[in-house]
Design a protein around this motif. Structure first.
Motif, PDB file in Angstrom:
ATOM      1  N   PHE A 185      60.512 -14.510  38.136  1.00  0.00           N
ATOM      2  CA  PHE A 185      60.197 -14.258  36.577  1.00  0.00           C
ATOM      3  C   PHE A 185      61.073 -13.214  36.156  1.00  0.00           C
ATOM      4  O   PHE A 185      61.674 -13.207  35.281  1.00  0.00           O
ATOM      5  CB  PHE A 185      58.813 -13.876  36.611  1.00  0.00           C
ATOM      6  N   LEU A 186      60.983 -11.904  36.944  1.00  0.00           N
ATOM      7  CA  LEU A 186      61.984 -10.919  36.558  1.00  0.00           C
ATOM      8  C   LEU A 186      63.422 -10.918  36.407  1.00  0.00           C
ATOM      9  O   LEU A 186      63.989 -10.627  35.498  1.00  0.00           O
ATOM     10  CB  LEU A 186      61.565  -9.596  37.349  1.00  0.00           C
TER      11      LEU A 186
ATOM     12  N   LEU B  39      63.859 -12.819  33.180  1.00  0.00           N
ATOM     13  CA  LEU B  39      63.560 -12.029  32.224  1.00  0.00           C
ATOM     14  C   LEU B  39      64.998 -11.104  31.791  1.00  0.00           C
ATOM     15  O   LEU B  39      65.413 -10.880  30.832  1.00  0.00           O
ATOM     16  CB  LEU B  39      62.463 -11.146  32.280  1.00  0.00           C
ATOM     17  N   LEU B  40      65.500 -10.456  32.951  1.00  0.00           N
ATOM     18  CA  LEU B  40      66.623  -9.764  33.024  1.00  0.00           C
ATOM     19  C   LEU B  40      67.769 -10.373  32.478  1.00  0.00           C
ATOM     20  O   LEU B  40      68.561  -9.910  31.909  1.00  0.00           O
ATOM     21  CB  LEU B  40      66.799  -8.827  34.261  1.00  0.00           C
ATOM     22  N   ARG B  41      67.848 -11.537  32.676  1.00  0.00           N
ATOM     23  CA  ARG B  41      69.105 -12.480  32.224  1.00  0.00           C
ATOM     24  C   ARG B  41      69.032 -13.166  31.022  1.00  0.00           C
ATOM     25  O   ARG B  41      69.980 -13.646  30.172  1.00  0.00           O
ATOM     26  CB  ARG B  41      69.281 -13.457  33.144  1.00  0.00           C
TER      27      ARG B  41
ATOM     28  N   PHE C  52      71.397  -8.894  43.919  1.00  0.00           N
ATOM     29  CA  PHE C  52      70.467  -8.611  42.582  1.00  0.00           C
ATOM     30  C   PHE C  52      68.856  -8.730  42.960  1.00  0.00           C
ATOM     31  O   PHE C  52      68.271  -8.028  42.508  1.00  0.00           O
ATOM     32  CB  PHE C  52      70.729  -9.653  41.598  1.00  0.00           C
TER      33      PHE C  52
ATOM     34  N   ARG D  95      67.467  -5.889  44.846  1.00  0.00           N
ATOM     35  CA  ARG D  95      67.155  -4.725  44.042  1.00  0.00           C
ATOM     36  C   ARG D  95      65.990  -4.941  43.244  1.00  0.00           C
ATOM     37  O   ARG D  95      65.247  -3.977  42.993  1.00  0.00           O
ATOM     38  CB  ARG D  95      68.413  -4.644  43.150  1.00  0.00           C
ATOM     39  N   LEU D  96      65.680  -6.243  42.880  1.00  0.00           N
ATOM     40  CA  LEU D  96      64.440  -6.253  42.278  1.00  0.00           C
ATOM     41  C   LEU D  96      63.274  -6.040  43.110  1.00  0.00           C
ATOM     42  O   LEU D  96      62.515  -5.377  42.742  1.00  0.00           O
ATOM     43  CB  LEU D  96      64.483  -7.724  41.537  1.00  0.00           C
TER      44      LEU D  96
ATOM     45  N   GLU E 256      63.545  -2.125  44.451  1.00  0.00           N
ATOM     46  CA  GLU E 256      63.627  -0.973  43.390  1.00  0.00           C
ATOM     47  C   GLU E 256      62.584  -1.349  42.292  1.00  0.00           C
ATOM     48  O   GLU E 256      62.048  -0.431  41.992  1.00  0.00           O
ATOM     49  CB  GLU E 256      65.015  -0.687  42.981  1.00  0.00           C
ATOM     50  N   LEU E 257      62.915  -2.293  41.572  1.00  0.00           N
ATOM     51  CA  LEU E 257      62.341  -2.695  40.274  1.00  0.00           C
ATOM     52  C   LEU E 257      60.876  -2.833  40.415  1.00  0.00           C
ATOM     53  O   LEU E 257      60.210  -2.225  39.722  1.00  0.00           O
ATOM     54  CB  LEU E 257      62.744  -3.940  39.465  1.00  0.00           C
TER      55      LEU E 257
ATOM     56  N   TYR F 199      59.034   0.278  41.365  1.00  0.00           N
ATOM     57  CA  TYR F 199      59.130   1.396  39.946  1.00  0.00           C
ATOM     58  C   TYR F 199      58.045   0.586  39.155  1.00  0.00           C
ATOM     59  O   TYR F 199      57.305   1.544  38.393  1.00  0.00           O
ATOM     60  CB  TYR F 199      60.540   1.098  39.398  1.00  0.00           C
ATOM     61  N   LEU F 200      57.877  -0.587  38.634  1.00  0.00           N
ATOM     62  CA  LEU F 200      56.963  -1.126  37.766  1.00  0.00           C
ATOM     63  C   LEU F 200      55.404  -0.767  38.299  1.00  0.00           C
ATOM     64  O   LEU F 200      54.750  -0.426  37.674  1.00  0.00           O
ATOM     65  CB  LEU F 200      57.344  -2.695  37.753  1.00  0.00           C
TER      66      LEU F 200
ATOM     67  N   LEU G  77      53.046  -5.318  31.494  1.00  0.00           N
ATOM     68  CA  LEU G  77      52.884  -4.671  32.496  1.00  0.00           C
ATOM     69  C   LEU G  77      51.007  -4.380  32.601  1.00  0.00           C
ATOM     70  O   LEU G  77      50.632  -3.960  33.820  1.00  0.00           O
ATOM     71  CB  LEU G  77      53.147  -3.015  32.189  1.00  0.00           C
TER      72      LEU G  77
ATOM     73  N   LEU H 229      61.526   3.158  31.359  1.00  0.00           N
ATOM     74  CA  LEU H 229      61.715   2.069  31.789  1.00  0.00           C
ATOM     75  C   LEU H 229      63.009   1.235  31.314  1.00  0.00           C
ATOM     76  O   LEU H 229      63.746   0.558  31.971  1.00  0.00           O
ATOM     77  CB  LEU H 229      60.210   1.055  31.633  1.00  0.00           C
TER      78      LEU H 229
ATOM     79  N   TYR I  43      66.155   2.269  32.446  1.00  0.00           N
ATOM     80  CA  TYR I  43      66.220   1.587  33.980  1.00  0.00           C
ATOM     81  C   TYR I  43      66.628   0.173  33.852  1.00  0.00           C
ATOM     82  O   TYR I  43      67.481  -0.140  34.681  1.00  0.00           O
ATOM     83  CB  TYR I  43      64.991   1.987  34.721  1.00  0.00           C
TER      84      TYR I  43
ATOM     85  N   PHE J 137      70.214  -2.935  35.123  1.00  0.00           N
ATOM     86  CA  PHE J 137      70.412  -4.161  35.652  1.00  0.00           C
ATOM     87  C   PHE J 137      71.166  -5.115  34.876  1.00  0.00           C
ATOM     88  O   PHE J 137      71.980  -6.078  35.181  1.00  0.00           O
ATOM     89  CB  PHE J 137      68.925  -4.893  35.869  1.00  0.00           C
ATOM     90  N   ASN J 138      70.892  -4.853  33.664  1.00  0.00           N
ATOM     91  CA  ASN J 138      71.694  -5.895  32.526  1.00  0.00           C
ATOM     92  C   ASN J 138      71.644  -4.978  31.246  1.00  0.00           C
ATOM     93  O   ASN J 138      70.647  -4.852  30.708  1.00  0.00           O
ATOM     94  CB  ASN J 138      70.812  -6.862  32.147  1.00  0.00           C
TER      95      ASN J 138
ATOM     96  N   VAL K 256      69.716  -6.103  28.129  1.00  0.00           N
ATOM     97  CA  VAL K 256      68.411  -6.227  28.386  1.00  0.00           C
ATOM     98  C   VAL K 256      67.488  -6.323  27.092  1.00  0.00           C
ATOM     99  O   VAL K 256      66.662  -7.052  26.619  1.00  0.00           O
ATOM    100  CB  VAL K 256      67.780  -5.624  29.546  1.00  0.00           C
TER     101      VAL K 256
ATOM    102  N   LEU L 187      68.199  -9.315  25.072  1.00  0.00           N
ATOM    103  CA  LEU L 187      67.804 -10.654  25.681  1.00  0.00           C
ATOM    104  C   LEU L 187      66.072 -10.466  25.720  1.00  0.00           C
ATOM    105  O   LEU L 187      65.503 -11.763  25.352  1.00  0.00           O
ATOM    106  CB  LEU L 187      68.288 -10.570  27.155  1.00  0.00           C
ATOM    107  N   ILE L 188      65.500  -9.664  25.847  1.00  0.00           N
ATOM    108  CA  ILE L 188      64.070  -9.535  25.718  1.00  0.00           C
ATOM    109  C   ILE L 188      63.619  -9.887  24.306  1.00  0.00           C
ATOM    110  O   ILE L 188      62.660 -10.677  24.052  1.00  0.00           O
ATOM    111  CB  ILE L 188      63.224  -8.274  26.101  1.00  0.00           C
TER     112      ILE L 188
ATOM    113  N   THR M  30      63.847 -13.518  23.819  1.00  0.00           N
ATOM    114  CA  THR M  30      62.706 -14.219  24.368  1.00  0.00           C
ATOM    115  C   THR M  30      61.417 -13.972  23.666  1.00  0.00           C
ATOM    116  O   THR M  30      61.004 -15.112  23.511  1.00  0.00           O
ATOM    117  CB  THR M  30      62.553 -13.461  25.758  1.00  0.00           C
TER     118      THR M  30
END
Lengths: 484, 484
Positions: A138-139, A142-144, A204, A207-208, A211-212, A215-216, B143, B212, B215, B219-220, B223, B226-227, B230
């Motif tokens: 999912f993440l 989302l990031l792409r 990638f 790292r999700l 780290e990600l 962090y979330l 979140l 956030l 951060y 990654f991208n 982002v 892109l969000i 979405t």
């Protein structure tokens, strides 16, 4: 997260039966890396009487990877299970246009798995993706950049046409957390291989995970569970939307070829924007089934064309595809595609002789006929614009007639425009002959002069006058029409 | 992100007209904090000939907040615009059950804005939420746990029934980035107030913006865009789903009261899981319009009840609501709600006299009648189970009859169970009288003895025998049935 191993296991039995639809008769091919996830699913299937073959794929990404193969082989042998091993230097694939090591590894692995699944008549390829993989996917989407498709997760059972058109990919552990598979392996005393690349944040996905997500969790400690739930809910909504798109698709699809899909623009435009977007995505997906990310911009360009409804337009989409709109049709097609032309007369590039009293076949059921008729049969008034017939003074025409396509520099002096000649190219633009149709538009010629741009006005020099005694009738017929 | 101020501005004109549906006749009430976003929208509206009132709300969260009010007032005065000011110590609201300073501030601010919008006959309340707010809201919902509703963003125009049932909240800047509003203010020479609390990461939304999102950009870098895309795509899908849910809702809704909603369980169960989830969410939303997060678990509990289809079940949902399922109906209701009982006879708690030759009214159109009949009119066979009439030996019954509800310790000796008496409470359970209906089930009594549990078997002591000479007929009638 709070979990309960016995609950998880009874739930897994249900999922295997109801969601994965795995039966006890034919074997499944289980992909076992040696990690807790895949060992858990393989052991569980074996424990519960399912027939399985253990498959391991060595990506040769680091020294010592073959020792993992041995551990998995031992796992299989201890249980009298058939074991198949695949090996490939997947890094070599990077040169072939694959963008990342992960993608190269995945391609190589799935090719191997489905090849063996077919060979062994397996009912499914089973992989150990967990609830954590669901959240990470999912993440990643989302990031792409993603829509409902990317955010609604992997299904338990899926027919991945990219790899095989009959054998499904099955993921029984999608509602089980990685920690639970670890606890399962501990309880069952299974030796788990820890892949050191899993902790390499240069990948990638790692790292999700590393780290990600932690962090979330500082924003909300339940975030993993919450995202997993979001994926479930969106998955249901995706099914609802898919049903609507299926219906719309069957209405708007006019036809398709090897490298194009034809849609009805007018019908498309009657649907809401969201549905139009999904139709465009589906059309692109048909031509590029392996394409992972269909960009928002590409879809918006296409949807913009539907809404503008110009008589002719061509826009670039994505991945070597274009969208061509013409009147009430649109094509999603490869740039190189020869799109079908059904609504206009078209002729081959090689000239053809047209004799009086005969007809020649054009493309798509069109015909062009020449016959001699009585002077008295000429209709009383000259018709302007698009006409299917024209009447000419046969005395002025040198036989035989030739039908050919246009050449650079072609000119015609039209009847009714006293004395002035114009370029055929300009005439076609002025008459709004669709661009795609101009190249092969039939021109009827006598010697080096153009007599008739088929379907339009004829040349001035051979017009009917009061002196005309012999009349040539040229006619464009649409015999077998494929026009809807 | 790459932006272009003239493009942005021409786009904004279109959005104001097409999406926000703002007209030139009546004024809008524009909420101006003094930040770049709200100054941009207020100035733009003024520049383009819209009529507006500038509204500022001082949350009194920190010293010096009134100086911002002055700057905004000056902005209005320089343009000859009406200015309205609201002030409140919003922190005081925290004690009233509001969970955060942000929520207290939002509630106070919107109450003020909509109160003045009504007073000034404004066509809309306009706020300066930007594309960045759209992205931050997406992440905030993600979140906290969300479905399509939470992830599909804020609309340009929205009727927020919580605040006002006719005046919409309008957000023209949702496709414009915060940087663009800053550039706009610079270009127009507007004095921007920088709110120091915007950089305080102890506010959830600030932490999203300040930590956030930067951060996620590692990654991208695209982002945010892109969000935002979405959110657009999911917004379209939400509209599609909403249409489907509207249809389903109008089919399954049986009725509603002040504190409950009644749905048809059988019809609900014919819809796919995803639709059932949305129906439950909508029912909860009807009773708790202000509720921001409807948890996945609450919805799944409700959906689980639909699928189990027990004759009676009651589960806790969320926010003081429960779901009661009974036969083919379900109620989403406040725990304290008096649910309507239409399918069974129910009587008031105060006892009522029932005379021979008369009838008493029960709830919902039911009646209970007593009359003396001929011995010969008794049907030949005793009927077991649920019966609408019973025939008793009038000689054995002491008049008058009383109709009352059950009391603790009530017992009855039923005809057909020689000599044994049982608790009325147990009898009701055994007979599967729905729990909700037991409390007010009519019991016909003679002196201190129960003669008839209405609708079931009568007492043994007054049964019809060969010696019976005078017959009492008791009858339960459903006159005006509200049962579908």
């Amino acid at each position: 997260l709070g979990y309960n191993l016995p609950d998880m296991l009874s739930n897994l039995k249900k999922i295997l039966q109801d969601e994965c639809q795995i039966g006890f008769e034919r074997p499944t091919l289980v992909a076992v890396s040696g990690g807790a996830d895949s060992l858990c699913v393989a052991d569980f299937l074996h424990q519960h009487g399912y027939s399985l073959v253990v498959a391991h794929f060595d990506h040769k990404l680091r020294p010592g990877s073959s020792s993992e193969a041995n551990i998995v082989k031992e796992f299989a042998q201890q249980r009298d299970l058939q074991f198949v091993l695949g090996e490939e230097e997947v890094r070599a694939r990077i040169k072939e246009g694959v963008t990342s090591v992960e993608e190269a590894a995945r391609n190589a692995r799935y090719e191997f798995l489905f090849r063996y699944a077919e060979e062994l008549h397996a009912q499914a390829v089973v992989v150990g993706h967990t609830a954590d993989d669901q959240v990470e996917t999912f993440l990643m989407h989302l990031l792409r950049g993603a829509g409902l498709g990317g955010l609604s997760g992997m299904p338990y059972r899926w027919l991945p046409n990219t790899w095989h058109d009959r054998i499904p990919l099955v993921r029984p552990l999608l509602s089980i957390w990685r920690e639970e598979t670890t606890a399962y392996c501990q309880q069952r005393g299974l030796e788990v291989v820890v892949d050191p690349t899993n902790s390499d944040p240069s990948y990638f996905r790692n790292r999700l995970r590393l780290e990600l997500i932690p962090y979330l969790e500082t924003f909300n400690p339940s975030v993993r569970k919450l995202i997993w739930q979001t994926v479930q809910v969106l998955g249901g909504d995706r099914e609802t939307i898919t049903q609507i798109i299926d219906q719309a698709w069957s209405r708007v699809l006019v036809g398709s070829g090897e490298n194009y899909v034809t849609l009805d623009t007018v019908l498309c435009s009657t649907y809401p924007l969201a549905t139009q977007r999904h139709l465009i995505r589906r059309a692109i997906g048909r031509l590029r089934p392996g394409l992972r990310d269909i960009s928002f911009e590409a879809v918006e360009r296409a949807v913009g064309q539907i809404q503008q409804s110009k008589p002719f337009a061509e826009v670039d989409l994505i991945a070597g595809l274009k969208m061509v709109s013409e009147d009430d049709r649109m094509w999603i097609a490869e740039w190189s595609a020869e799109l079908p032309v059904v609504d206009w007369p078209q002729v081959n590039v090689d000239p053809v002789t047209l004799d009086i009293g005969s007809a020649i076949d054009l493309h798509q059921g069109w015909q062009l006929a020449a016959e001699q008729v009585e002077v008295g049969s000429i209709p009383p008034q000259a018709i302007d614009g698009v006409v299917n017939q024209t009447y000419l003074d046969l005395e002025r025409i040198e036989m035989p007639l030739m039908v050919r396509t246009r050449k650079p520099g072609d000119r015609i002096q039209l009847s009714g425009l006293q004395g002035r000649s114009q370029k055929v190219a300009d005439f076609m633009i002025n008459q709004k002959i669709p661009r795609r149709a101009r190249e092969k538009w039939p021109l009827v010629c006598s010697s080096d002069q153009i007599v008739w741009v088929a379907g339009y006005r004829a040349a001035h020099f051979c017009r009917i006058t009061s002196q005309t005694s012999r009349v040539l009738k040229l006619e464009l017929r649409q015999g077998i029409s494929t026009k809807k």
